[in-house]
Motif scaffolding. Structure first.
Motif, mmCIF file in Angstrom:
data_model
loop_
_atom_site.group_PDB
_atom_site.id
_atom_site.type_symbol
_atom_site.label_atom_id
_atom_site.label_comp_id
_atom_site.label_asym_id
_atom_site.label_seq_id
_atom_site.Cartn_x
_atom_site.Cartn_y
_atom_site.Cartn_z
ATOM 1 N N ARG A 40 0.817 -1.219 0.000
ATOM 2 C CA ARG A 40 0.000 0.000 0.000
ATOM 3 C C ARG A 40 0.850 1.269 0.000
ATOM 4 N N ASN A 41 1.776 1.361 0.921
ATOM 5 C CA ASN A 41 2.574 2.577 1.057
ATOM 6 C C ASN A 41 4.064 2.263 0.938
ATOM 7 N N GLY A 42 4.414 1.413 0.020
ATOM 8 C CA GLY A 42 5.821 1.060 -0.117
ATOM 9 C C GLY A 42 6.140 0.520 -1.499
ATOM 10 N N PRO A 43 7.397 0.229 -1.726
ATOM 11 C CA PRO A 43 7.828 -0.201 -3.056
ATOM 12 C C PRO A 43 7.715 -1.709 -3.314
ATOM 13 N N ARG A 44 7.347 -2.478 -2.319
ATOM 14 C CA ARG A 44 7.367 -3.935 -2.437
ATOM 15 C C ARG A 44 6.302 -4.456 -3.391
ATOM 16 N N ARG A 45 6.687 -5.450 -4.225
ATOM 17 C CA ARG A 45 5.760 -6.114 -5.150
ATOM 18 C C ARG A 45 5.984 -7.613 -5.050
ATOM 19 N N TRP A 46 4.914 -8.397 -5.153
ATOM 20 C CA TRP A 46 5.045 -9.842 -5.065
ATOM 21 C C TRP A 46 3.931 -10.536 -5.822
ATOM 22 N N VAL A 47 4.112 -11.866 -5.932
ATOM 23 C CA VAL A 47 3.163 -12.699 -6.660
ATOM 24 C C VAL A 47 2.719 -13.837 -5.749
#
Length: 125
Positions: A42-49
């Motif tokens: 939501r408020n950060g750079p993290r992305r995942w699957v």
């Protein structure tokens, strides 16, 4: 997958900890043709699957791979992309399956009885 598998099977990459983290901090961005779901913080750079089946990274299509690794900022669901005529459809890694590549002369190739020779072997008289 069942709740029992999510709690105890770490090899699927979809444990209860992943579900709780996704529920608390994740925003769903989209889904690919294989059923994998993609999220961002939501408020950060993290992305995942979250994989639909086993956690096999070769199942991620190139467009989603670029988004996950911050190569592009816009996820494939938000842009209109048409593949070029020369581009092939994504295919996951087939190593270890019956569809794996077997070069000519391989003993594992079912349709070849004798390996092709690019030389003439010596025969005693």
């Amino acid at each position: 997958m069942g709740i029992f598998t999510e709690i105890f099977a770490w090899w699927t990459g979809n444990t209860i900890g992943t579900r709780v983290f996704t529920w608390r901090k994740g925003v769903r961005v989209g889904e690919d043709d294989l059923g994998n779901s993609y999220y961002k913080e939501r408020n950060g750079p993290r992305r995942w699957v979250i994989y639909r089946t086993l956690a096999e990274p070769s199942q991620i299509p190139p467009a989603w791979h670029a988004w996950l690794h911050h190569t592009v900022d816009v996820p494939p669901t938000e842009e209109e992309y048409r593949p070029r005529p020369w581009e092939k459809a994504h295919r996951p890694n087939m190593t270890g399956t019956y569809e794996a590549y077997r070069p000519p002369g391989s003993t594992l190739r079912p349709d070849v009885r004798k390996p092709p020779l690019d030389y003439e072997p010596w025969q005693p008289r």
